[in-house]
Design a protein around this motif. Structure first.
Motif, mmCIF file in Angstrom:
data_model
loop_
_atom_site.group_PDB
_atom_site.id
_atom_site.type_symbol
_atom_site.label_atom_id
_atom_site.label_comp_id
_atom_site.label_asym_id
_atom_site.label_seq_id
_atom_site.Cartn_x
_atom_site.Cartn_y
_atom_site.Cartn_z
ATOM 1 N N ILE A 123 12.616 6.599 1.428
ATOM 2 C CA ILE A 123 11.990 6.865 2.720
ATOM 3 C C ILE A 123 10.509 7.118 2.487
ATOM 4 O O ILE A 123 10.134 7.944 1.657
ATOM 5 N N MET A 124 9.676 6.419 3.247
ATOM 6 C CA MET A 124 8.230 6.564 3.081
ATOM 7 C C MET A 124 7.753 7.967 3.480
ATOM 8 O O MET A 124 6.938 8.558 2.808
ATOM 9 N N GLU A 125 8.255 8.465 4.585
ATOM 10 C CA GLU A 125 7.839 9.788 5.072
ATOM 11 C C GLU A 125 9.095 10.607 5.343
ATOM 12 O O GLU A 125 9.611 10.612 6.452
ATOM 13 N N ALA A 158 16.225 14.138 1.374
ATOM 14 C CA ALA A 158 15.465 13.073 0.723
ATOM 15 C C ALA A 158 16.404 11.924 0.394
ATOM 16 O O ALA A 158 17.530 12.144 -0.032
ATOM 17 N N MET A 159 15.945 10.714 0.606
ATOM 18 C CA MET A 159 16.778 9.551 0.349
ATOM 19 C C MET A 159 16.086 8.652 -0.653
ATOM 20 O O MET A 159 14.965 8.211 -0.444
ATOM 21 N N TYR A 160 16.774 8.383 -1.761
ATOM 22 C CA TYR A 160 16.272 7.530 -2.823
ATOM 23 C C TYR A 160 17.468 6.784 -3.405
ATOM 24 O O TYR A 160 18.472 7.405 -3.755
ATOM 25 N N THR A 161 17.373 5.472 -3.491
ATOM 26 C CA THR A 161 18.459 4.676 -4.040
ATOM 27 C C THR A 161 17.911 3.733 -5.103
ATOM 28 O O THR A 161 17.135 2.822 -4.783
ATOM 29 N N MET A 195 11.275 -7.816 -2.353
ATOM 30 C CA MET A 195 11.642 -6.615 -3.112
ATOM 31 C C MET A 195 10.873 -6.522 -4.421
ATOM 32 O O MET A 195 10.628 -5.426 -4.922
ATOM 33 N N SER A 196 10.477 -7.640 -4.975
ATOM 34 C CA SER A 196 9.796 -7.630 -6.268
ATOM 35 C C SER A 196 8.393 -7.027 -6.193
ATOM 36 O O SER A 196 7.911 -6.468 -7.163
ATOM 37 N N PHE A 197 7.751 -7.131 -5.060
ATOM 38 C CA PHE A 197 6.403 -6.580 -4.935
ATOM 39 C C PHE A 197 6.256 -5.577 -3.805
ATOM 40 O O PHE A 197 5.210 -4.978 -3.637
ATOM 41 N N GLY A 198 7.304 -5.350 -3.056
ATOM 42 C CA GLY A 198 7.293 -4.314 -2.033
ATOM 43 C C GLY A 198 7.687 -4.824 -0.664
ATOM 44 O O GLY A 198 7.152 -5.816 -0.183
ATOM 45 N N LEU A 199 8.631 -4.146 -0.062
ATOM 46 C CA LEU A 199 9.143 -4.510 1.249
ATOM 47 C C LEU A 199 9.308 -3.248 2.076
ATOM 48 O O LEU A 199 9.975 -2.304 1.644
ATOM 49 N N ASP A 200 8.686 -3.213 3.238
ATOM 50 C CA ASP A 200 8.903 -2.137 4.200
ATOM 51 C C ASP A 200 10.022 -2.558 5.140
ATOM 52 O O ASP A 200 9.902 -3.575 5.828
ATOM 53 N N VAL A 201 11.096 -1.793 5.151
ATOM 54 C CA VAL A 201 12.193 -2.066 6.075
ATOM 55 C C VAL A 201 12.018 -1.119 7.263
ATOM 56 O O VAL A 201 11.929 0.094 7.099
ATOM 57 N N VAL A 254 11.698 5.693 11.059
ATOM 58 C CA VAL A 254 11.833 5.688 9.606
ATOM 59 C C VAL A 254 11.345 4.353 9.048
ATOM 60 O O VAL A 254 11.555 3.312 9.649
ATOM 61 N N VAL A 255 10.705 4.419 7.904
ATOM 62 C CA VAL A 255 10.352 3.231 7.131
ATOM 63 C C VAL A 255 10.927 3.425 5.743
ATOM 64 O O VAL A 255 10.674 4.452 5.102
ATOM 65 N N VAL A 256 11.722 2.467 5.311
ATOM 66 C CA VAL A 256 12.268 2.496 3.956
ATOM 67 C C VAL A 256 11.490 1.485 3.138
ATOM 68 O O VAL A 256 11.391 0.311 3.518
ATOM 69 N N TYR A 257 10.929 1.951 2.045
ATOM 70 C CA TYR A 257 10.194 1.065 1.149
ATOM 71 C C TYR A 257 11.117 0.651 0.013
ATOM 72 O O TYR A 257 11.771 1.492 -0.596
ATOM 73 N N ILE A 258 11.162 -0.656 -0.246
ATOM 74 C CA ILE A 258 11.920 -1.169 -1.384
ATOM 75 C C ILE A 258 10.923 -1.876 -2.301
ATOM 76 O O ILE A 258 10.239 -2.801 -1.885
#
Length: 109
Positions: A7-9, A18-21, A48-54, A104-108
């Protein structure tokens, strides 16, 4: 380096959990994940290899691509099959849980 979803924020979470996978090491991603993503032409998962905001706006497309990837792996003889399927399931669960919250924004990456 490694690839993970988080989670970005985290203050946006209702329960302040806190969420981290973790997804993969960078080497593992390029060895096991990336060739399949390229073969299946999955446009969101490529990022996903260089960054993805979901976000809520692309969540369903990302989940759909994860489902396509998972279905392909289930039918394959991939030596990383079990680990990949487990990581995909963990990521799907994390995304579904994260988006129970607003803004919510999830960064991968």
């Amino acid at each position: 380096m490694s690839i993970a979803a988080f989670i970005m924020e985290p203050e946006e979470l209702k329960n302040n959990e806190a969420m981290y996978t973790p997804i993969s090491t960078e080497e593992g991603f390029y060895k096991a994940w990336y060739p399949l993503i390229q073969k299946l032409e999955l446009k969101w998962l490529t990022h996903m290899s260089f960054g993805l905001d979901v976000t809520k706006s692309n969540l369903q497309e990302v989940l759909s691509e994860l489902h396509i990837l998972s279905a392909f792996i289930e039918e394959s003889e991939n030596p990383y099959r079990i680990g990949l399927l487990e990581r995909i399931a963990n990521l799907e669960n994390m995304l579904n849980k994260a988006f129970e919250n607003e803004n919510v924004v999830v960064y991968i990456g």
